[in-house]
Motif scaffolding. Structure first.
Motif, short mmCIF file in Angstrom:
data_model
loop_
_atom_site.label_atom_id
_atom_site.label_comp_id
_atom_site.label_asym_id
_atom_site.label_seq_id
_atom_site.Cartn_x
_atom_site.Cartn_y
_atom_site.Cartn_z
N UNK A 6 21.45 11.96 48.66
CA UNK A 6 21.50 12.87 49.81
C UNK A 6 22.00 12.17 51.06
N UNK A 7 22.66 12.95 51.90
CA UNK A 7 23.12 12.49 53.20
C UNK A 7 23.17 13.69 54.13
N UNK A 8 23.56 13.46 55.39
CA UNK A 8 23.64 14.57 56.35
C UNK A 8 24.79 14.32 57.31
N UNK A 9 25.68 15.29 57.38
CA UNK A 9 26.81 15.24 58.31
C UNK A 9 26.87 16.61 59.00
N UNK A 10 25.93 16.81 59.92
CA UNK A 10 25.69 18.10 60.59
C UNK A 10 25.10 19.14 59.64
N UNK A 11 25.09 18.87 58.38
CA UNK A 11 24.39 19.70 57.40
C UNK A 11 24.00 18.80 56.23
N UNK A 12 22.91 19.17 55.59
CA UNK A 12 22.40 18.36 54.49
C UNK A 12 23.33 18.50 53.28
N UNK A 13 23.64 17.36 52.67
CA UNK A 13 24.47 17.35 51.48
C UNK A 13 23.71 16.67 50.35
N UNK A 14 23.65 17.35 49.22
CA UNK A 14 23.00 16.80 48.04
C UNK A 14 24.04 16.59 46.94
N UNK A 15 23.93 15.48 46.25
CA UNK A 15 24.85 15.16 45.17
C UNK A 15 24.07 15.06 43.87
N UNK A 16 24.40 15.92 42.93
CA UNK A 16 23.69 15.96 41.66
C UNK A 16 24.33 14.98 40.67
N UNK A 17 23.54 13.99 40.25
CA UNK A 17 24.02 13.02 39.27
C UNK A 17 23.43 13.27 37.88
N UNK A 18 22.24 13.83 37.85
CA UNK A 18 21.60 14.17 36.58
C UNK A 18 20.70 15.37 36.81
N UNK A 19 20.74 16.31 35.87
CA UNK A 19 19.89 17.49 35.95
C UNK A 19 18.88 17.48 34.80
N UNK A 20 17.77 18.16 34.98
CA UNK A 20 16.72 18.16 33.96
C UNK A 20 17.24 18.57 32.58
N UNK A 21 18.08 19.57 32.54
CA UNK A 21 18.54 20.11 31.26
C UNK A 21 20.01 19.78 31.00
N UNK A 22 20.46 18.64 31.51
CA UNK A 22 21.85 18.25 31.29
C UNK A 22 22.12 18.04 29.81
N UNK A 23 23.26 18.55 29.35
CA UNK A 23 23.57 18.43 27.92
C UNK A 23 24.94 17.82 27.67
N UNK A 24 25.67 17.45 28.73
CA UNK A 24 27.01 16.92 28.51
C UNK A 24 27.03 15.42 28.24
N UNK A 25 25.87 14.75 28.44
CA UNK A 25 25.78 13.33 28.14
C UNK A 25 26.53 12.43 29.09
N UNK A 26 26.90 12.93 30.27
CA UNK A 26 27.72 12.15 31.20
C UNK A 26 26.97 11.74 32.46
N UNK A 27 25.64 11.88 32.46
CA UNK A 27 24.87 11.56 33.65
C UNK A 27 25.08 10.12 34.11
N UNK A 28 25.04 9.19 33.18
CA UNK A 28 25.16 7.78 33.55
C UNK A 28 26.52 7.46 34.16
N UNK A 29 27.53 8.26 33.84
CA UNK A 29 28.85 8.04 34.43
C UNK A 29 28.91 8.63 35.84
#
Length: 219
Positions: A81-104
């Motif tokens: 997360x960061x903030x540049x006049x608005x909050x920005x969230x970056x999703x790297x891994x989700x609870x139900x991720x199924x594509x196997x690419x989280x670590x990348x």
């Protein structure tokens, strides 16, 4: 030796757990039933995380924890997360991720702008609160106090203490670690939820050991 009730082939010491490339490896037999635990990891991506390569020191445990949880089928979400006049969230891994690419995706983590911790932390806690697992752990890695647009100082600290208490009442275990020299500020805000990570080289192993304690209780 057992890991959360899981039989181990042999007892491993800390040096054996930590490889030079930052990954944890272990021999195990996966349980028949799913471990009743879910984990969310939120990482500060403010500009100051570039100082002394702090973002790398946060990046390494993220990779280790994601690998550890994936191996034991523990649901995990990882956000930056960061903030540049608005909050920005970056999703790297989700609870139900199924594509196997989280670590990348974790390789895209970097220092950016400000940090409005309260909004990002509340979002992650809300997502975690929706999970069906009994044990829910929220881990925050940051290099200091919140510093967003109109969000800093004692008012921001009070907001974070309020969030911690609110979600503790809802059963979420909130753990905060300081990546940098402002550990006393982090400790003041999160109190008993503070994790001392003075020796940053031991962070991946120490965080994983902490999770193992809750795995044992939830297994």
């Amino acid at each position: 030796c057992k890991l959360g009730g899981l039989p181990m082939v042999k007892k491993l010491n800390a040096k054996q757990l930590l490889r030079r490339d930052g990954y944890i490896f272990y021999k195990r037999i996966l349980p028949v039933k799913q471990i009743n635990i879910a984990i969310s990891l939120l990482i500060d991506e403010s500009g100051s995380m570039e100082v002394e390569n702090r973002i790398t020191n946060a990046h390494k445990p993220a990779i280790v924890i994601q690998d550890f949880c994936s191996s034991l089928n523990i649901p995990i979400a990882i956000y930056g997360h960061t903030e540049d006049y608005k909050v920005k969230l970056f999703s790297y891994a989700e609870f139900d991720s199924i594509d196997g690419k989280d670590k990348y995706r974790l390789m895209d983590m970097k220092a950016r702008s400000g940090n409005r911790d309260g909004a990002a932390l509340r979002f992650c806690c809300e997502q975690l609160n929706k999970r069906p697992e009994i044990t829910k752990i929220m881990i925050l890695l940051s290099d200091g106090q919140p510093a967003g647009s109109g969000y800093s100082g004692t008012e921001a600290e009070a907001d974070l203490r309020g969030i911690r208490k609110e979600y503790n009442r809802k059963g979420i275990i909130l753990i905060a670690g300081a990546v940098g020299e402002e550990k006393e500020n982090i400790k003041r805000i999160y109190q008993e939820g503070f994790l001392d990570i003075t020796d940053i080289s031991k962070l991946p192993v120490n965080l994983t050991k902490l999770i193992i304690q809750y795995v044992r209780k939830a297994g």
